[in-house]
Motif scaffolding. Structure first.
Motif, short mmCIF file in Angstrom:
data_model
loop_
_atom_site.label_atom_id
_atom_site.label_comp_id
_atom_site.label_asym_id
_atom_site.label_seq_id
_atom_site.Cartn_x
_atom_site.Cartn_y
_atom_site.Cartn_z
N MET A 151 0.83 -1.21 0.00
CA MET A 151 0.00 0.00 0.00
C MET A 151 0.86 1.25 0.00
N VAL A 152 1.97 1.21 0.74
CA VAL A 152 2.90 2.34 0.72
C VAL A 152 3.52 2.49 -0.66
N LEU A 153 3.89 1.33 -1.26
CA LEU A 153 4.48 1.34 -2.60
C LEU A 153 3.53 1.97 -3.61
N ALA A 154 2.25 1.67 -3.48
CA ALA A 154 1.26 2.21 -4.42
C ALA A 154 1.19 3.73 -4.33
N GLN A 155 1.49 4.27 -3.16
CA GLN A 155 1.46 5.72 -2.96
C GLN A 155 2.78 6.39 -3.31
N SER A 156 3.86 5.59 -3.27
CA SER A 156 5.19 6.18 -3.40
C SER A 156 5.58 6.50 -4.84
N GLY A 157 5.06 5.75 -5.78
CA GLY A 157 5.45 5.95 -7.17
C GLY A 157 6.75 5.27 -7.53
N GLN A 158 7.37 4.55 -6.61
CA GLN A 158 8.62 3.84 -6.88
C GLN A 158 8.33 2.50 -7.55
N SER A 159 9.34 1.96 -8.21
CA SER A 159 9.21 0.62 -8.77
C SER A 159 9.27 -0.40 -7.65
N LEU A 160 8.71 -1.57 -7.90
CA LEU A 160 8.71 -2.62 -6.88
C LEU A 160 10.13 -3.01 -6.52
N ARG A 161 10.99 -3.16 -7.54
CA ARG A 161 12.38 -3.55 -7.30
C ARG A 161 13.09 -2.52 -6.41
N THR A 162 12.93 -1.25 -6.77
CA THR A 162 13.59 -0.18 -6.01
C THR A 162 13.10 -0.15 -4.57
N TYR A 163 11.78 -0.24 -4.39
CA TYR A 163 11.20 -0.18 -3.05
C TYR A 163 11.66 -1.37 -2.22
N ALA A 164 11.67 -2.56 -2.82
CA ALA A 164 12.07 -3.76 -2.09
C ALA A 164 13.53 -3.66 -1.66
N ASN A 165 14.39 -3.20 -2.56
CA ASN A 165 15.81 -3.05 -2.21
C ASN A 165 16.00 -1.99 -1.14
N LEU A 166 15.25 -0.92 -1.23
CA LEU A 166 15.38 0.19 -0.28
C LEU A 166 15.01 -0.24 1.13
N HIS A 167 14.00 -1.12 1.25
CA HIS A 167 13.51 -1.53 2.57
C HIS A 167 13.91 -2.97 2.93
N SER A 168 14.81 -3.56 2.13
CA SER A 168 15.30 -4.93 2.39
C SER A 168 14.15 -5.92 2.52
N LEU A 169 13.26 -5.87 1.55
CA LEU A 169 12.07 -6.73 1.57
C LEU A 169 12.19 -7.86 0.55
N SER A 170 11.44 -8.92 0.80
CA SER A 170 11.35 -10.00 -0.18
C SER A 170 10.49 -9.53 -1.36
N ARG A 171 11.10 -9.50 -2.54
CA ARG A 171 10.33 -9.06 -3.71
C ARG A 171 9.17 -10.01 -4.02
N THR A 172 9.36 -11.29 -3.70
CA THR A 172 8.29 -12.27 -3.96
C THR A 172 7.05 -11.95 -3.13
N ARG A 173 7.24 -11.72 -1.82
CA ARG A 173 6.10 -11.43 -0.94
C ARG A 173 5.49 -10.08 -1.28
N LEU A 174 6.36 -9.11 -1.57
CA LEU A 174 5.85 -7.78 -1.91
C LEU A 174 5.07 -7.83 -3.23
N SER A 175 5.58 -8.61 -4.18
CA SER A 175 4.89 -8.74 -5.47
C SER A 175 3.54 -9.43 -5.29
N LEU A 176 3.50 -10.44 -4.40
CA LEU A 176 2.26 -11.15 -4.13
C LEU A 176 1.23 -10.19 -3.54
N ALA A 177 1.67 -9.40 -2.55
CA ALA A 177 0.77 -8.43 -1.92
C ALA A 177 0.33 -7.37 -2.93
#
Length: 299
Positions: free
Chosen positions: A83-109
């Protein structure tokens, strides 16, 4: 909000050890963070402790506060980040790397949020697991793709049926079944027409099966069955006649030998032992063989 028993535990903790983290309000006194702490203080009969947020981005603060919750599941946390990503305008890859998140789980969400905001809210509130929500979305998408494929097929092969579906005059399944029957009848028609052409070449005296089906005397299934029966019988007849002609060819030396001595006792005894039909055929063959040879001798 915490489940009731966890909220009660928090109230007991605050009553016993005090409120460790203040409840955050905006400058107008609107609560930004700490609903559970406020409710627990009320349960414990403890005066709540407040602080005022002085930053410039209240929305970002609220999102960040939700992500940090200890009692939030990994699925909830991934959804909040989506939900934050949707508001941020960042790409999923950039956001995941920035916050050390699993891209798989973030992509699923992110997929659940994109295709079903209602399910995303349930995941965020802890009412539905992220994996379960993703399965629902996946099944919904598969169903939607199948519906689209059926409709596209109607548009390609039967625009009239597609229009009736659009107008609500036919269901998609009924229109699809009608198209299937049309295509099957067209395929059967082509096969029947091919066999009708063979029948005409064979000088078959019967009516054309295509005409009978067009007039409604028989349906295309029946016409096709009659055509298949004709081909089966024709192939059997061809095989049988080939065998008979081969037998005649194998015996042709005998016919020629008898034709060379038609008036001999041997020839008469051979012919006399035949049935009348076979006797007549043998005489015709002997004459046919003898005539060319006689013509050759007289030059």
């Amino acid at each position: 909000m915490l489940p009731e028993h966890e909220l009660y535990d928090l109230a007991q903790c605050i009553k016993e050890f005090g409120q460790k983290m203040p409840i955050v309000l905006d400058p107008d006194g609107v609560l930004l963070d700490g609903r559970n702490r406020l409710a627990a203080c009320e349960l414990a009969g403890v005066e709540p402790r407040f602080t005022t947020y002085t930053g410039t981005d209240q929305t970002a603060y609220i999102w960040a506060a939700n992500v940090r919750r200890r009692h939030v599941t990994e699925g909830q946390r991934a959804m909040v980040h989506a939900m934050v990503l949707a508001q941020s305008g960042q790409s999923l890859r950039t956001y995941a790397n920035l916050h050390s998140l699993s891209r798989t789980r973030l992509s699923l969400a992110n997929t659940v949020l994109k295709y079903s905001p209602d399910l995303a809210e349930q995941v965020r509130d802890g009412k539905l697991r992220l994996d379960a929500a993703a399965d629902i979305v996946r099944q919904h998408n598969i169903k939607a793709q199948r519906v689209k494929a059926k409709h596209d097929r109607l548009l390609q092969h039967a625009p009239d049926l597609a229009a009736q579906v659009t107008e609500g005059e036919l269901t998609l399944d009924t229109a699809t079944a009608t198209l299937d029957q049309r295509l099957e009848d067209e395929q059967l028609r082509r096969k029947v027409e091919e066999i009708d052409a063979i029948r005409r070449a064979d000088r078959d005296p019967g009516p054309a099966l295509t005409e009978l089906a067009d007039s409604g005397d028989i349906d295309w299934q029946q016409a096709h069955q009659c055509a298949e029966d004709y081909i089966t019988q024709r192939q059997a007849a061809i095989s049988r006649d080939r065998q008979r002609l081969a037998a005649i060819a194998d015996s042709w030396a005998t016919v020629r030998n008898l034709a060379c001595q038609p008036d001999s006792l041997y020839t008469h005894q051979v012919l006399d032992g035949l049935t009348p039909l076979a006797h007549e055929l043998a005489n015709r063959l002997l004459i046919l063989v003898a005539e060319p040879e006689t013509a050759d001798r007289h030059g």
